[in-house]
Design an enzyme around this catalytic site. Structure first.
Site, short mmCIF file in Angstrom:
data_model
loop_
_atom_site.label_atom_id
_atom_site.label_comp_id
_atom_site.label_asym_id
_atom_site.label_seq_id
_atom_site.Cartn_x
_atom_site.Cartn_y
_atom_site.Cartn_z
CG MET A 30 -1.98 -1.22 1.10
SD MET A 30 -3.40 -0.94 1.98
CE MET A 30 -2.82 -0.54 3.83
N GLY A 31 2.07 1.22 -0.46
CA GLY A 31 3.12 2.29 -0.44
C GLY A 31 3.53 2.74 1.13
CD GLU A 35 15.96 -0.72 4.48
OE1 GLU A 35 16.16 -1.93 4.52
OE2 GLU A 35 16.02 0.21 3.82
CG HIS A 37 6.72 -2.00 2.42
ND1 HIS A 37 6.79 -0.67 3.02
CD2 HIS A 37 5.82 -2.51 2.34
CE1 HIS A 37 5.64 -0.78 3.60
NE2 HIS A 37 4.79 -1.57 3.14
CD GLN A 61 -6.23 -3.94 2.24
OE1 GLN A 61 -6.20 -4.56 1.32
NE2 GLN A 61 -5.23 -3.92 3.10
N GLY A 148 4.85 -10.28 4.15
CA GLY A 148 5.53 -10.01 5.36
C GLY A 148 4.92 -10.88 6.54
CD GLN A 149 4.96 -15.39 8.70
OE1 GLN A 149 4.13 -15.02 9.72
NE2 GLN A 149 4.87 -16.47 8.03
CE LYS A 150 3.57 -4.61 11.63
NZ LYS A 150 2.79 -3.65 10.52
CG ASP A 151 0.17 -7.27 7.53
OD1 ASP A 151 -0.72 -6.63 8.18
OD2 ASP A 151 1.62 -6.85 7.12
P1 AMP Z 1 1.57 -2.78 3.36
O1 AMP Z 1 1.98 -1.84 2.38
O2 AMP Z 1 1.33 -2.65 4.96
O3 AMP Z 1 0.05 -3.68 2.96
O4 AMP Z 1 2.58 -4.16 3.47
C1 AMP Z 1 2.90 -4.78 2.06
C2 AMP Z 1 3.53 -5.86 2.45
O5 AMP Z 1 4.83 -5.72 3.17
C3 AMP Z 1 2.82 -6.88 3.51
O6 AMP Z 1 2.98 -8.28 2.95
C4 AMP Z 1 3.20 -6.76 4.56
O7 AMP Z 1 3.22 -7.72 5.39
C5 AMP Z 1 4.71 -6.48 4.44
N1 AMP Z 1 5.27 -5.69 5.57
C6 AMP Z 1 5.02 -4.42 6.38
N2 AMP Z 1 5.71 -4.27 7.24
C7 AMP Z 1 6.60 -5.28 7.28
C8 AMP Z 1 7.50 -5.65 8.25
N3 AMP Z 1 7.82 -4.73 9.33
N4 AMP Z 1 8.49 -6.57 8.10
C9 AMP Z 1 8.32 -7.43 6.98
N5 AMP Z 1 7.24 -7.22 5.91
C10 AMP Z 1 6.37 -6.06 6.31
#
Ligand code: AMP
Length: 282
Positions: A30-31, A35, A37, A61, A148-151
């Site tokens: 989502m931009g 680091e 990403h 979402q 990312g396992q963050k989610d």
């Molecule tokens: P988002 O832009 O928040 O939708 O995230 C895009 C992708 O980046 C998703 O697969 C997230 O799980 C991953 N991501 C976001 N933050 C982290 C992080 N701190 N470590 C690893 N992956 C991440």
């Protein structure tokens, strides 16, 4: 790096690459890139001939009272970072391109997997995620997609969906990227004031403390959860959405800690609702 806004143009660009038998790695985002990403982008670079990144703040979402309009954006900064990583294509569609007039089709991963954790506190969230990810997979036709396992719950839901719908690609989960002091990187960290940024450390610290207790032999989920809740509650304005321990594969809640477990939490620290988690073999 090609910057593409239309699905038609994206298809043409990817078709041209595939004609040369090139493998495609895909990183949906989502931009407002950080680091975390970029660690996904690097993983994609390593194992694919070309890398496609999408930036799309997906309205389906977000719930009604969530931060869709306020979600941080920085296209110029993102572009520079992606060029720096050697990304081949940035897909940056408008909402109208993704959901044209009359749009009516949604993908729902049903059952327990979307009824716990963020699924229970953000109704409709994973329907929006599964829908947009399906659309993006159809547009990009990647060999591998990086999440990312963050989610952590998102990874499980997407893996389930890919299996259930016989999608022909590999999902590659990537570890959580943290700041040096432990805070999980997130685009939403930008909302934090200086004090909140410091206080937000209680999230990762409570997870690391839980890990130590479990490694020392604690097997009661209830005790671990109450330890985490107590620690987070030392920040008096933090509002806990959930602290849960589930089986990492099925996402079913567990009472006794064994196998591969996921300790996950969501907490509002000032304005942003932050999530963090820890996966552990017991
Ligand atoms: P988002 O832009 O928040 O939708 O995230 C895009 C992708 O980046 C998703 O697969 C997230 O799980 C991953 N991501 C976001 N933050 C982290 C992080 N701190 N470590 C690893 N992956 C991440």
């Amino acid at each position: 790096m090609k910057i593409i806004g239309s699905v038609k143009e994206l298809r043409q660009a990817i078709k041209a690459e595939k004609l040369q038998a090139k493998s495609v790695g895909f990183v949906p985002t989502m931009g407002f890139l950080h680091e975390g990403h970029l660690s996904l982008v690097r993983a994609a670079k390593e194992n694919n001939d070309i890398v496609v990144v999408s930036i799309f703040v997906n309205p389906t979402q977000f719930g009604e009272n969530e931060d869709l309009d306020a979600y941080p954006r920085d296209l110029e900064g993102d572009q520079a970072k992606l060029v720096g990583e050697g990304v081949d294509i940035l897909f940056y569609p408008t909402v109208e391109e993704m959901y044209p007039q009359g749009y009516s089709t949604y993908v729902d991963v049903e059952g327990d997997m979307t009824g716990v954790l963020c699924g229970s506190s953000r109704p409709g969230h994973f329907r929006g995620v599964a829908t947009v990810v399906t659309k993006l997979f159809n547009m990009v036709a990647p060999d591998r997609a990086y999440f990312g396992q963050k989610d952590a719950q998102q990874v499980s839901v997407i893996e389930r969906m890919v299996k259930d719908l016989n999608m022909d690609l590999e999902i590659v989960p990537c570890p959580i990227h943290r700041e040096a002091d432990g805070l999980a990187m997130s685009s939403r960290n930008t909302y934090l004031s200086e004090k909140e940024r410091k206080d937000a450390l209680v999230l990762s610290a409570s997870l690391f403390e839980a890990k130590d207790k479990i490694l020392a032999g604690e097997t009661s989920a209830e005790k671990i959860i109450s330890g985490i809740v107590d620690k987070i509650s030392t920040v008096d304005y933090a509002i806990i959405d959930y602290v849960e321990i589930v089986d990492a594969l099925s996402l079913e809640r567990i009472d006794t800690l064994k196998g591969t477990i996921l300790i996950a939490l969501a907490v509002k620290v000032g304005k942003p609702r932050l999530i963090d988690n820890l996966r552990l073999e017991v």
